[in-house]
Design a protein around this motif. Structure first.
Motif, PDB file in Angstrom:
ATOM      1  N   VAL A  15       0.817  -1.222   0.000  1.00 18.82           N
ATOM      2  CA  VAL A  15       0.000   0.000   0.000  1.00 18.82           C
ATOM      3  C   VAL A  15       0.850   1.271   0.000  1.00 18.82           C
ATOM      4  O   VAL A  15       0.317   2.372  -0.095  1.00 18.82           O
ATOM      5  CB  VAL A  15      -0.959   0.036   1.212  1.00 18.82           C
ATOM      6  CG1 VAL A  15      -1.886  -1.171   1.186  1.00 18.82           C
ATOM      7  CG2 VAL A  15      -0.178   0.085   2.532  1.00 18.82           C
ATOM      8  N   MET A  16       2.168   1.117   0.094  1.00 22.80           N
ATOM      9  CA  MET A  16       3.018   2.318   0.154  1.00 22.80           C
ATOM     10  C   MET A  16       3.042   3.046  -1.183  1.00 22.80           C
ATOM     11  O   MET A  16       3.046   4.270  -1.227  1.00 22.80           O
ATOM     12  CB  MET A  16       4.432   1.926   0.547  1.00 22.80           C
ATOM     13  CG  MET A  16       4.462   1.309   1.902  1.00 22.80           C
ATOM     14  SD  MET A  16       4.804   2.548   3.105  1.00 22.80           S
ATOM     15  CE  MET A  16       6.495   2.170   3.331  1.00 22.80           C
ATOM     16  N   ARG A  17       3.150   2.301  -2.255  1.00 24.41           N
ATOM     17  CA  ARG A  17       3.012   2.911  -3.578  1.00 24.41           C
ATOM     18  C   ARG A  17       2.023   2.070  -4.354  1.00 24.41           C
ATOM     19  O   ARG A  17       2.374   1.149  -5.077  1.00 24.41           O
ATOM     20  CB  ARG A  17       4.368   3.000  -4.300  1.00 24.41           C
ATOM     21  CG  ARG A  17       4.256   3.653  -5.675  1.00 24.41           C
ATOM     22  CD  ARG A  17       5.585   4.108  -6.224  1.00 24.41           C
ATOM     23  NE  ARG A  17       6.228   5.110  -5.389  1.00 24.41           N
ATOM     24  CZ  ARG A  17       5.873   6.410  -5.365  1.00 24.41           C
ATOM     25  NH1 ARG A  17       4.922   6.850  -6.147  1.00 24.41           N
ATOM     26  NH2 ARG A  17       6.506   7.240  -4.581  1.00 24.41           N
ATOM     27  N   GLY A  18       0.747   2.393  -4.127  1.00 25.48           N
ATOM     28  CA  GLY A  18      -0.308   1.657  -4.790  1.00 25.48           C
ATOM     29  C   GLY A  18      -0.740   2.395  -6.043  1.00 25.48           C
ATOM     30  O   GLY A  18      -0.218   3.463  -6.376  1.00 25.48           O
ATOM     31  N   ARG A  19      -1.687   1.820  -6.750  1.00 31.41           N
ATOM     32  CA  ARG A  19      -2.318   2.559  -7.851  1.00 31.41           C
ATOM     33  C   ARG A  19      -3.615   3.177  -7.313  1.00 31.41           C
ATOM     34  O   ARG A  19      -3.895   4.341  -7.529  1.00 31.41           O
ATOM     35  CB  ARG A  19      -2.572   1.639  -9.040  1.00 31.41           C
ATOM     36  CG  ARG A  19      -1.234   1.182  -9.666  1.00 31.41           C
ATOM     37  CD  ARG A  19      -1.421   0.679 -11.064  1.00 31.41           C
ATOM     38  NE  ARG A  19      -2.269  -0.505 -11.107  1.00 31.41           N
ATOM     39  CZ  ARG A  19      -2.836  -0.974 -12.205  1.00 31.41           C
ATOM     40  NH1 ARG A  19      -2.689  -0.337 -13.355  1.00 31.41           N
ATOM     41  NH2 ARG A  19      -3.565  -2.075 -12.165  1.00 31.41           N
ATOM     42  N   GLY A  59      -4.156  26.700  -1.845  1.00 32.13           N
ATOM     43  CA  GLY A  59      -3.161  25.709  -1.455  1.00 32.13           C
ATOM     44  C   GLY A  59      -3.833  24.351  -1.427  1.00 32.13           C
ATOM     45  O   GLY A  59      -5.061  24.267  -1.335  1.00 32.13           O
ATOM     46  N   SER A  60      -3.042  23.275  -1.529  1.00 35.13           N
ATOM     47  CA  SER A  60      -3.627  21.945  -1.342  1.00 35.13           C
ATOM     48  C   SER A  60      -2.714  21.129  -0.449  1.00 35.13           C
ATOM     49  O   SER A  60      -1.502  21.348  -0.401  1.00 35.13           O
ATOM     50  CB  SER A  60      -3.921  21.243  -2.665  1.00 35.13           C
ATOM     51  OG  SER A  60      -2.732  20.829  -3.294  1.00 35.13           O
ATOM     52  N   TYR A  61      -3.332  20.199   0.277  1.00 33.09           N
ATOM     53  CA  TYR A  61      -2.662  19.554   1.404  1.00 33.09           C
ATOM     54  C   TYR A  61      -3.029  18.077   1.444  1.00 33.09           C
ATOM     55  O   TYR A  61      -4.176  17.734   1.722  1.00 33.09           O
ATOM     56  CB  TYR A  61      -3.105  20.228   2.707  1.00 33.09           C
ATOM     57  CG  TYR A  61      -3.106  21.753   2.622  1.00 33.09           C
ATOM     58  CD1 TYR A  61      -1.948  22.473   2.890  1.00 33.09           C
ATOM     59  CD2 TYR A  61      -4.261  22.462   2.233  1.00 33.09           C
ATOM     60  CE1 TYR A  61      -1.929  23.869   2.783  1.00 33.09           C
ATOM     61  CE2 TYR A  61      -4.251  23.846   2.121  1.00 33.09           C
ATOM     62  CZ  TYR A  61      -3.083  24.538   2.400  1.00 33.09           C
ATOM     63  OH  TYR A  61      -3.077  25.910   2.281  1.00 33.09           O
ATOM     64  N   GLY A  62      -2.059  17.232   1.126  1.00 36.48           N
ATOM     65  CA  GLY A  62      -2.358  15.799   1.045  1.00 36.48           C
ATOM     66  C   GLY A  62      -1.749  14.989   2.182  1.00 36.48           C
ATOM     67  O   GLY A  62      -0.658  15.307   2.669  1.00 36.48           O
ATOM     68  N   ILE A  63      -2.466  13.967   2.599  1.00 31.60           N
ATOM     69  CA  ILE A  63      -1.908  12.951   3.506  1.00 31.60           C
ATOM     70  C   ILE A  63      -2.202  11.584   2.885  1.00 31.60           C
ATOM     71  O   ILE A  63      -3.338  11.323   2.470  1.00 31.60           O
ATOM     72  CB  ILE A  63      -2.533  13.023   4.920  1.00 31.60           C
ATOM     73  CG1 ILE A  63      -2.079  14.295   5.648  1.00 31.60           C
ATOM     74  CG2 ILE A  63      -2.137  11.786   5.752  1.00 31.60           C
ATOM     75  CD1 ILE A  63      -2.600  14.420   7.073  1.00 31.60           C
ATOM     76  N   GLY A  64      -1.201  10.740   2.840  1.00 31.52           N
ATOM     77  CA  GLY A  64      -1.391   9.389   2.310  1.00 31.52           C
ATOM     78  C   GLY A  64      -1.955   8.491   3.407  1.00 31.52           C
ATOM     79  O   GLY A  64      -1.206   7.873   4.158  1.00 31.52           O
ATOM     80  N   VAL A  65      -3.275   8.433   3.491  1.00 31.71           N
ATOM     81  CA  VAL A  65      -3.927   7.703   4.589  1.00 31.71           C
ATOM     82  C   VAL A  65      -3.608   6.205   4.509  1.00 31.71           C
ATOM     83  O   VAL A  65      -3.202   5.585   5.491  1.00 31.71           O
ATOM     84  CB  VAL A  65      -5.453   7.959   4.591  1.00 31.71           C
ATOM     85  CG1 VAL A  65      -6.145   7.145   5.672  1.00 31.71           C
ATOM     86  CG2 VAL A  65      -5.735   9.448   4.802  1.00 31.71           C
ATOM     87  N   ILE A 117      10.129   8.133   4.390  1.00 33.73           N
ATOM     88  CA  ILE A 117       8.866   7.822   3.712  1.00 33.73           C
ATOM     89  C   ILE A 117       8.016   9.084   3.727  1.00 33.73           C
ATOM     90  O   ILE A 117       7.775   9.663   4.789  1.00 33.73           O
ATOM     91  CB  ILE A 117       8.096   6.698   4.443  1.00 33.73           C
ATOM     92  CG1 ILE A 117       8.946   5.431   4.530  1.00 33.73           C
ATOM     93  CG2 ILE A 117       6.761   6.409   3.745  1.00 33.73           C
ATOM     94  CD1 ILE A 117       8.341   4.344   5.413  1.00 33.73           C
ATOM     95  N   GLU A 118       7.531   9.489   2.562  1.00 35.08           N
ATOM     96  CA  GLU A 118       6.706  10.698   2.475  1.00 35.08           C
ATOM     97  C   GLU A 118       5.259  10.341   2.824  1.00 35.08           C
ATOM     98  O   GLU A 118       4.595   9.632   2.088  1.00 35.08           O
ATOM     99  CB  GLU A 118       6.779  11.266   1.058  1.00 35.08           C
ATOM    100  CG  GLU A 118       5.942  12.523   0.893  1.00 35.08           C
ATOM    101  CD  GLU A 118       5.628  12.813  -0.570  1.00 35.08           C
ATOM    102  OE1 GLU A 118       6.547  12.825  -1.398  1.00 35.08           O
ATOM    103  OE2 GLU A 118       4.440  13.036  -0.870  1.00 35.08           O
ATOM    104  N   VAL A 119       4.787  10.845   3.957  1.00 33.43           N
ATOM    105  CA  VAL A 119       3.413  10.539   4.366  1.00 33.43           C
ATOM    106  C   VAL A 119       2.463  11.711   4.126  1.00 33.43           C
ATOM    107  O   VAL A 119       1.245  11.554   4.222  1.00 33.43           O
ATOM    108  CB  VAL A 119       3.345  10.077   5.839  1.00 33.43           C
ATOM    109  CG1 VAL A 119       3.990   8.689   5.986  1.00 33.43           C
ATOM    110  CG2 VAL A 119       4.008  11.083   6.778  1.00 33.43           C
TER     111      VAL A 119
END
Ligand code: 5CA
Length: 434
Positions: free
Chosen positions: A149-153, A313-319, A280-282
């Protein structure tokens, strides 16, 4: 939950396709199953973790004044033509045609869509600033999906979008998100380091990545140990105080931190306490001004009546990535070691002798006392299998009930993180777990 009736399909063998610990452990502990390359089904234990992570993210976004919405996964290509990104985005975008030959896409991110929603509804600077977020599945047709799940599609992201009437108030929105992010990751037991980043395809000129340090990270990182002493949860910082937000921002951006590409050995020489590792970029946040509001024609009336393109601005978190990242940061040979805040269950109860009247009765008593956050291993399995699965699944607490203790009315309490064990009465064990 009773394990005998639950779907927690653990594996004894290490799946051959998994290269890193979190991927191996997520498959072995029955958290997820792959259904296509880079696409995963979340099974009960994994889904519980994912929901707990999402809930922490939600609470901290709300505390920062952002409001939750839910935008669709499917978007019209037309919006992306307006921003100029439809062609630029390339083969990572999953493009779809509907029965009327209309071009659609499965959203990799939502800047265009939120700008369109604002364009329909917001007219005046008095309605700003606003920050809206959602927690929604994204699709990016990554060339090389890997590490589970760390680099999923397909992956779950929290993405927030802020709108402000001028640069100073846009920057405050950005800084609120920085504080919210540091609090969010801290609640998950993670030390996150914000690093100045390139804005990439999202565009813009101010951007930070939030990196957690773990041996299998994708990039090399260098940072000052000063980061480890910053406590974002301290009451000193309020979202309502611009001075606090600015002070917090400067605490976060003064110490040296860099990824490989940006690492400057000359600056590094002056760092008193050097730290180095893999990252790891979260999370990733962006300020990009009028990059979308201008081409898409979003305007509001400014204080002087003149039209203004809001500053965004936009702000992402990889849940979903966080599930893997937390495991990378917290596991051992035997399995996962969940921080309590995101564990699928806070405690597991191991009945070492199913069918033994005393063991069964004591377990029922403990199970009732534990409430909904407990998993009861009531399977007809050997003790060794139960111990191994409990360590693999990483429950913060294990309560072990065997015939000898049951006769004496005691249980064994084991803390997964430290391996500490204690022989306790039921009441004391429950009190210890809290
Ligand atoms: N629109 C911006 C901010 S909302 C954006 O999309 N930023 S991003 O591309 O950096 O993605 C945000 C976060 O999603 C990343 O920091 C990362 O944690 C997570 N992420 C990105 N791609 C993937 C992927 N393929 N699999 C899992 N998580 C991912």
């Amino acid at each position: 939950m009773r394990l005998s009736r639950s779907f927690v399909p653990t594996l004894k063998e290490t799946p051959a396709e998994a290269q890193i610990a979190s991927h191996r452990l997520m498959l072995r502990a029955g958290l997820v199953r792959q259904t296509s390359a880079g696409i995963y089904a979340w099974l009960p234990a994994g889904w519980r973790v994912l929901q707990k992570i999402a809930q922490i993210v939600r609470e901290e976004q709300d505390a920062a004044g952002a409001q939750e919405i839910l935008m669709p996964t499917i978007q019209p290509a037309e919006l992306w033509r307006q921003s100029g990104r439809y062609d630029a985005y390339g083969p990572e975008m999953l493009r779809i045609v509907d029965r009327h030959d209309r071009e659609m896409l499965y959203g990799p991110t939502n800047e265009e869509m939120i700008t369109e929603i604002f364009r329909q509804s917001v007219r005046s600077y008095r309605e700003l600033p606003q920050n809206l977020y959602h927690i929604q599945w994204k699709f990016r047709d990554e060339v090389r999906p890997r590490f589970g799940v760390m680099r999923g599609r397909e992956f779950l992201m929290k993405d927030a979008y802020s709108f402000a009437i001028d640069y100073p108030s846009a920057v405050l929105e950005y800084r609120k998100m920085m504080l919210a992010y540091m609090r969010t990751f801290q609640r998950m037991g993670l030390k996150a380091i914000p690093m100045q980043a390139e804005a990439g395809p999202i565009g813009g000129n101010l951007s930070h990545e939030f990196i957690i340090v773990a041996p299998t990270g994708e990039s090399q990182v260098y940072y000052d140990a000063a980061f480890e002493r910053i406590d974002p949860a301290s009451g000193d910082f309020s979202f309502d105080s611009p001075a606090d937000l600015n002070r917090f921002f400067s605490l976060l951006t003064t110490p040296y931190a860099a990824t490989d590409e940006k690492h400057d050995p000359a600056l590094w020489r002056n760092v008193a306490e050097k730290r180095e590792g893999r990252g790891i970029e979260v999370g990733h946040i962006f300020y990009f001004g009028t990059k979308y509001s201008e081409p898409m024609g979003l305007v509001v009336a400014g204080p002087d009546g003149r039209p203004v393109h809001p500053f965004m601005g936009s702000y992402g978190i990889g849940v979903s990535r966080l599930v893997g990242a937390i495991i990378e940061a917290s596991h051992d040979e035997a399995g996962i070691i969940w921080p309590e805040s995101v564990a699928p269950w806070k405690a597991v109860l191991l009945n070492l002798k199913m069918g033994d009247a005393r063991c069964d009765a004591l377990c029922e008593e403990v199970y009732a006392g534990l409430g909904a956050e407990a998993l009861y291993d009531d399977r007809e399995e050997r003790a060794g299998v139960k111990f191994a699965d409990a360590d693999l699944l990483g429950h913060p607490w294990q309560i072990i009930v065997g015939p000898r203790g049951a006769a004496a009315g005691t249980v064994e309490l084991k803390r997964r993180a430290t391996g500490e064990r204690a022989e306790l009465s039921v009441a004391d064990a429950l009190a210890r777990i809290g």
